[in-house]
Every structure is written in C-alpha cells, then in structure tokens.
Scaffold this active site. Structure first.
Site, PDB file in Angstrom:
ATOM      1  N   ARG A  46     -76.532 -48.694 -19.669  1.00  0.00           N
ATOM      2  CA  ARG A  46     -76.749 -47.405 -18.989  1.00  0.00           C
ATOM      3  C   ARG A  46     -76.913 -46.308 -20.031  1.00  0.00           C
ATOM      4  O   ARG A  46     -76.117 -46.218 -20.983  1.00  0.00           O
ATOM      5  CB  ARG A  46     -75.579 -47.087 -18.074  1.00  0.00           C
ATOM      6  CG  ARG A  46     -75.562 -45.621 -17.629  1.00  0.00           C
ATOM      7  CD  ARG A  46     -74.769 -45.356 -16.389  1.00  0.00           C
ATOM      8  NE  ARG A  46     -74.362 -43.960 -16.297  1.00  0.00           N
ATOM      9  CZ  ARG A  46     -75.168 -42.926 -16.122  1.00  0.00           C
ATOM     10  NH1 ARG A  46     -76.484 -43.119 -16.037  1.00  0.00           N
ATOM     11  NH2 ARG A  46     -74.698 -41.695 -16.040  1.00  0.00           N
ATOM     12  N   GLY A  84     -80.496 -43.059 -14.938  1.00  0.00           N
ATOM     13  CA  GLY A  84     -80.483 -42.798 -13.506  1.00  0.00           C
ATOM     14  C   GLY A  84     -81.805 -42.244 -13.018  1.00  0.00           C
ATOM     15  O   GLY A  84     -82.306 -42.618 -11.950  1.00  0.00           O
ATOM     16  N   ARG A  98     -86.883 -40.064 -16.481  1.00  0.00           N
ATOM     17  CA  ARG A  98     -86.325 -40.296 -17.816  1.00  0.00           C
ATOM     18  C   ARG A  98     -86.699 -41.701 -18.290  1.00  0.00           C
ATOM     19  O   ARG A  98     -86.920 -41.919 -19.483  1.00  0.00           O
ATOM     20  CB  ARG A  98     -84.811 -40.116 -17.812  1.00  0.00           C
ATOM     21  CG  ARG A  98     -84.188 -40.181 -19.210  1.00  0.00           C
ATOM     22  CD  ARG A  98     -82.727 -39.793 -19.178  1.00  0.00           C
ATOM     23  NE  ARG A  98     -82.573 -38.412 -18.778  1.00  0.00           N
ATOM     24  CZ  ARG A  98     -81.486 -37.914 -18.179  1.00  0.00           C
ATOM     25  NH1 ARG A  98     -80.473 -38.712 -17.897  1.00  0.00           N
ATOM     26  NH2 ARG A  98     -81.428 -36.648 -17.851  1.00  0.00           N
ATOM     27  N   ASP A 131     -72.653 -31.356 -20.103  1.00  0.00           N
ATOM     28  CA  ASP A 131     -71.888 -30.213 -19.599  1.00  0.00           C
ATOM     29  C   ASP A 131     -70.411 -30.509 -19.799  1.00  0.00           C
ATOM     30  O   ASP A 131     -70.041 -31.633 -20.160  1.00  0.00           O
ATOM     31  CB  ASP A 131     -72.198 -29.951 -18.122  1.00  0.00           C
ATOM     32  CG  ASP A 131     -71.935 -31.165 -17.251  1.00  0.00           C
ATOM     33  OD1 ASP A 131     -70.846 -31.255 -16.669  1.00  0.00           O
ATOM     34  OD2 ASP A 131     -72.817 -32.050 -17.163  1.00  0.00           O
ATOM     35  N   SER A 166     -76.361 -38.911 -18.785  1.00  0.00           N
ATOM     36  CA  SER A 166     -75.546 -37.743 -19.117  1.00  0.00           C
ATOM     37  C   SER A 166     -74.144 -37.901 -18.545  1.00  0.00           C
ATOM     38  O   SER A 166     -73.895 -38.717 -17.664  1.00  0.00           O
ATOM     39  CB  SER A 166     -76.198 -36.472 -18.574  1.00  0.00           C
ATOM     40  OG  SER A 166     -76.366 -36.563 -17.169  1.00  0.00           O
ATOM     41  N   ARG A 213     -90.254 -47.302  -4.163  1.00  0.00           N
ATOM     42  CA  ARG A 213     -89.436 -46.142  -3.806  1.00  0.00           C
ATOM     43  C   ARG A 213     -89.416 -45.071  -4.904  1.00  0.00           C
ATOM     44  O   ARG A 213     -88.487 -44.267  -4.982  1.00  0.00           O
ATOM     45  CB  ARG A 213     -88.001 -46.564  -3.460  1.00  0.00           C
ATOM     46  CG  ARG A 213     -87.891 -47.419  -2.198  1.00  0.00           C
ATOM     47  CD  ARG A 213     -86.472 -47.876  -1.954  1.00  0.00           C
ATOM     48  NE  ARG A 213     -86.365 -48.635  -0.718  1.00  0.00           N
ATOM     49  CZ  ARG A 213     -85.906 -48.161   0.439  1.00  0.00           C
ATOM     50  NH1 ARG A 213     -85.513 -46.900   0.512  1.00  0.00           N
ATOM     51  NH2 ARG A 213     -85.832 -48.926   1.504  1.00  0.00           N
ATOM     52  N   ARG A 233     -81.324 -30.950 -22.998  1.00  0.00           N
ATOM     53  CA  ARG A 233     -80.906 -32.307 -22.644  1.00  0.00           C
ATOM     54  C   ARG A 233     -81.876 -33.335 -23.205  1.00  0.00           C
ATOM     55  O   ARG A 233     -81.480 -34.324 -23.808  1.00  0.00           O
ATOM     56  CB  ARG A 233     -80.837 -32.462 -21.114  1.00  0.00           C
ATOM     57  CG  ARG A 233     -79.664 -31.779 -20.458  1.00  0.00           C
ATOM     58  CD  ARG A 233     -79.578 -32.150 -19.012  1.00  0.00           C
ATOM     59  NE  ARG A 233     -78.520 -31.411 -18.323  1.00  0.00           N
ATOM     60  CZ  ARG A 233     -77.899 -31.845 -17.237  1.00  0.00           C
ATOM     61  NH1 ARG A 233     -78.239 -33.011 -16.727  1.00  0.00           N
ATOM     62  NH2 ARG A 233     -76.966 -31.126 -16.671  1.00  0.00           N
TER      63      ARG A 233
END
Length: 235
Positions: free
Chosen positions: A87, A20, A24, A204, A90, A43, A217
């Site tokens: 995908r 996402g 990353r 989480d 997290s 963008r 993470r």
C-alpha cells in the site's frame, strides 16, 4: 478477469503497488514504470502494469477504506496470483515527532474492526507487515536519508472521525499515524500467504492541524514510491 478487475490472465505482475486513488495509480505508472499500459478500468479503478529496473510491477487503485481495499487485495491474490502487495498512500500524523512529508512504515495496524472480523469472530487478530519488506524498506529509506518512522499505525473505519477520546488513546499508546486500509491488507495477505507492507507519507497532522496542499502531496510522494519499489525487490 474478475468482477472488479478486468485484466486478462498474465497481465498482473507478482508485485502490486496499491494506492487508494486510481489517478495516483496512473501517476505512479507514468512516472516510475517503463512500458506501462493500462490493464484495468472497471468502475474507474485504474490498474497498470510495466517494469521498474527490469522487474514487472502492477499498480492498482484500491479505493478508500478497508472494505474497498479488501475486494482488490482478495482478487489480486486469489485470481491473479499476486504475492507482494504494498500500500502506498497518505496518512495523518499522530505523534509530535512525526512531521509532514515524513514516511511511516507500518509494522502493525490496529483497528476497531475490519471486513475480516466476521471470519476471525472473537479473536483480536494482530495484523502486521511482512518483516522482510519492512526491513528492506527501512534500509532503503535510511540510504535515501528520508525521515522515516517504523511502528504501529491505526486503520480507521471513518474519515470524519468524532472520537477525540479514541485519538488521544492512540497517541498515548504510541500510534504513529492514522489511515484507512492497512489493517485489512495485512490480514488478507496473511490469510493467503502473501507479503504485505504499507509505506505512507504524512500529508496532515491530527495534533497540529498542519496539512500539505495537493501539489505538495504529489511532490512529496516520490520518496515513498522509491522506498516501496526498492523494498519489493530487495534493491
């Protein structure tokens, strides 16, 4: 070149990892790929293409939520001929046995609605992963001795959810974790005959309130990337 992806024809690989966060995507490209170069910055949603063990791979940020993911998945498949979309991201654990840093392989992805709901109308479509990718990812995770869970997840429309009753029902029905993109990814891929899988790291936990720090993470996500790449090429 499309409205949201500025790559030229041939600059996107058949296999695309989709985090996402565009930063990353940059980290994955720099850490795991050889000869990676940036092919998109429209963008600020960065995209890169390089090689992994001799296989061409692209990494394209998808943004947060199913509406954003849907844009990139559609353009990657329709305009750049991508055939495998994975995908990587997290998720929030929902079951007691799902711990922080564990990997979740989403066999199915439940949702209240997705952008594709306007196409499917009254049908309660059941989005699911490509079985071959799921099988190979599970085998690789087992070989790496990474704590991994295979099963259903929940793709939510909202991050700041105020429906504890809904979360309780997800838990009661065995949902492993919650995230915000996989249900639409699986639906778009199925519609266009592509393969799709969501490989997720538990960052989480909704039941315990535990959460990884930003630094933790990044360190924990390496296993997820290796599993995703291995599954993509059956290695």
């Amino acid at each position: 070149m499309t409205i949201h992806i500025g790559a030229k024809p041939g600059e996107i690989a058949d296999t695309v990892l989709m985090p996402g966060d565009p930063m990353r995507a940059k980290w994955v490209a720099e850490t795991f790929l050889e000869d990676a170069r940036q092919v998109n910055e429209v963008r600020g949603m960065l995209g890169f293409t390089g090689t992994w063990h001799g296989h061409r791979v692209s990494v394209q940020g998808s943004g947060m939520g199913m509406a954003s993911l849907s844009i990139y998945a559609n353009e990657l498949i329709r305009d750049y001929d991508a055939t495998t979309l994975i995908r990587i991201g997290s998720c929030g654990g929902m079951q007691p046995h799902v711990a922080l840093r564990d990997v979740v392989l989403a066999a199915t992805a439940s949702s209240i609605s997705t952008p594709s709901s306007t196409i499917l109308r009254e049908v309660n479509y059941a989005p699911c992963a490509d079985f071959g990718l799921l099988r190979d990812a599970a085998a690789r995770a087992d070989a790496m001795d990474v704590p991994t869970h295979v099963g259903g997840i929940y793709s939510s429309d909202t991050f700041y959810d105020e429906r504890p009753d809904l979360n309780a029902e997800m838990v009661r029905h065995g949902i492993l974790a919650v995230e915000m993109e996989a249900a639409e990814l699986y639906t778009v891929a199925a519609r266009h005959g592509a393969r799709a899988l969501a490989v997720l790291t538990v960052s989480d936990h909704l039941e315990t309130g535990e959460a990884l720090s930003s630094a933790d993470r990044e360190r924990s996500f390496s296993d997820m990337i290796e599993i995703a790449l291995s599954a993509a090429f059956g290695s």
